[in-house]
Design a protein around this motif. Structure first.
Motif, mmCIF file in Angstrom:
data_model
loop_
_atom_site.group_PDB
_atom_site.id
_atom_site.type_symbol
_atom_site.label_atom_id
_atom_site.label_comp_id
_atom_site.label_asym_id
_atom_site.label_seq_id
_atom_site.Cartn_x
_atom_site.Cartn_y
_atom_site.Cartn_z
ATOM 1 N N ALA A 214 22.126 -4.140 -21.120
ATOM 2 C CA ALA A 214 22.452 -5.531 -21.388
ATOM 3 C C ALA A 214 23.811 -5.872 -20.756
ATOM 4 C CB ALA A 214 22.493 -5.793 -22.883
ATOM 5 N N GLY A 215 23.866 -7.050 -20.147
ATOM 6 C CA GLY A 215 25.065 -7.470 -19.446
ATOM 7 C C GLY A 215 25.076 -7.100 -17.972
ATOM 8 N N GLY A 216 24.137 -6.271 -17.563
ATOM 9 C CA GLY A 216 24.064 -5.831 -16.179
ATOM 10 C C GLY A 216 23.334 -6.822 -15.291
ATOM 11 N N SER A 217 23.145 -6.407 -14.035
ATOM 12 C CA SER A 217 22.526 -7.273 -13.037
ATOM 13 C C SER A 217 21.432 -6.530 -12.280
ATOM 14 C CB SER A 217 23.576 -7.759 -12.026
ATOM 15 O OG SER A 217 24.576 -8.523 -12.643
ATOM 16 N N LEU A 218 20.480 -7.297 -11.789
ATOM 17 C CA LEU A 218 19.447 -6.793 -10.895
ATOM 18 C C LEU A 218 19.119 -7.893 -9.895
ATOM 19 C CD1 LEU A 218 16.772 -5.069 -13.212
ATOM 20 C CD2 LEU A 218 18.228 -3.925 -11.528
ATOM 21 N N LYS B 115 19.801 -9.831 -20.636
ATOM 22 C CA LYS B 115 19.659 -9.651 -22.072
ATOM 23 C C LYS B 115 18.366 -8.882 -22.363
ATOM 24 C CE LYS B 115 21.692 -14.242 -22.789
ATOM 25 N NZ LYS B 115 21.494 -15.586 -23.407
ATOM 26 N N PRO B 116 18.292 -8.222 -23.511
ATOM 27 C CA PRO B 116 17.042 -7.512 -23.847
ATOM 28 C C PRO B 116 15.819 -8.416 -23.810
ATOM 29 C CG PRO B 116 18.804 -6.788 -25.287
ATOM 30 C CD PRO B 116 19.366 -7.925 -24.470
ATOM 31 N N GLU B 117 15.996 -9.690 -24.139
ATOM 32 C CA GLU B 117 14.856 -10.614 -24.130
ATOM 33 C C GLU B 117 14.398 -10.982 -22.724
ATOM 34 O OE1 GLU B 117 17.731 -10.961 -25.818
ATOM 35 O OE2 GLU B 117 18.395 -13.071 -25.864
ATOM 36 N N ASP B 118 15.111 -10.534 -21.702
ATOM 37 C CA ASP B 118 14.659 -10.717 -20.321
ATOM 38 C C ASP B 118 13.667 -9.636 -19.908
ATOM 39 O OD1 ASP B 118 18.027 -11.633 -19.512
ATOM 40 O OD2 ASP B 118 16.316 -12.997 -19.738
ATOM 41 N N THR B 119 13.466 -8.648 -20.768
ATOM 42 C CA THR B 119 12.524 -7.572 -20.472
ATOM 43 C C THR B 119 11.122 -8.124 -20.307
ATOM 44 O OG1 THR B 119 13.831 -5.904 -21.629
ATOM 45 C CG2 THR B 119 11.478 -5.466 -21.366
ATOM 46 N N ALA B 120 10.507 -7.827 -19.162
ATOM 47 C CA ALA B 120 9.175 -8.349 -18.852
ATOM 48 C C ALA B 120 8.731 -7.799 -17.502
ATOM 49 C CB ALA B 120 9.184 -9.873 -18.794
ATOM 50 N N GLN C 103 8.482 -4.319 -13.013
ATOM 51 C CA GLN C 103 8.971 -4.220 -14.393
ATOM 52 C C GLN C 103 10.494 -4.316 -14.431
ATOM 53 O OE1 GLN C 103 7.187 -3.732 -17.476
ATOM 54 N NE2 GLN C 103 9.222 -4.159 -18.326
ATOM 55 N N VAL C 104 10.981 -5.157 -15.315
ATOM 56 C CA VAL C 104 12.413 -5.233 -15.613
ATOM 57 C C VAL C 104 12.588 -4.908 -17.089
ATOM 58 C CG1 VAL C 104 14.411 -6.763 -15.818
ATOM 59 C CG2 VAL C 104 12.914 -6.920 -13.807
ATOM 60 N N THR C 105 13.406 -3.905 -17.362
ATOM 61 C CA THR C 105 13.663 -3.504 -18.739
ATOM 62 C C THR C 105 15.166 -3.540 -18.980
ATOM 63 O OG1 THR C 105 11.724 -2.062 -18.747
ATOM 64 C CG2 THR C 105 13.350 -1.721 -20.481
ATOM 65 N N GLY D 298 13.660 -2.526 -12.538
ATOM 66 C CA GLY D 298 14.175 -1.265 -13.046
ATOM 67 C C GLY D 298 14.719 -1.400 -14.442
ATOM 68 N N LEU D 299 15.466 -0.384 -14.842
ATOM 69 C CA LEU D 299 16.079 -0.331 -16.168
ATOM 70 C C LEU D 299 17.571 -0.606 -16.038
ATOM 71 C CD1 LEU D 299 16.046 0.420 -19.216
ATOM 72 C CD2 LEU D 299 16.357 2.809 -18.497
#
Length: 118
Positions: free
Chosen positions: A14-18, A86-91, A113-115, A10-11
């Motif tokens: 930054a700093g959050g968790s999934l 972090k934004p760079e974890d988007t993938a 998708q992780v954004t 999901g969306l």
């Protein structure tokens, strides 16, 4: 044969968790290793984390200390807890199962998708 179904992407800011989940179509007890890979746009797929049948874990340096991989054999499921995103974890994150018998078999999920927004 092993079918893998990921969920939990999901969306997030930054700093959050999934927490990602990967459910397998059969017992994972005897699967040699299961893991999470990710692929960002324009980049190669890379290993994020892996857990063996003996519960040995391995992490990419970029996620060590922030991500945790675990398995629940009773539910035929592995998880990836992702903290301090972090934004760079988007993938797109893919689940993988590695089965080694007389040959080596790689199985993949469809991806989730992780954004991470800044």
């Amino acid at each position: 044969q092993v079918q893998l179904v990921e969920s939990g992407g999901g969306l997030v800011q930054a700093g959050g968790s999934l927490r990602l989940s990967c459910a397998a179509s059969r017992s994972i007890f005897s699967i040699n290793a299961m893991g999470w890979y990710r692929q960002a746009p324009g980049k190669q797929r890379e290993l994020v984390a892996q857990i063996t049948s003996g519960d040995i874990t391995h992490y990419a340096g970029s996620v060590k200390g922030r991500f945790t991989i675990s398995r629940d054999n009773a539910k035929n499921t592995i998880y990836l807890q992702m903290n301090s995103l972090k934004p760079e974890d988007t993938a797109v994150y893919y689940c993988n199962a590695l089965v080694v018998t007389s040959a080596t078999y790689d199985y993949w999920g469809q991806g989730t998708q992780v954004t991470v927004s800044s």
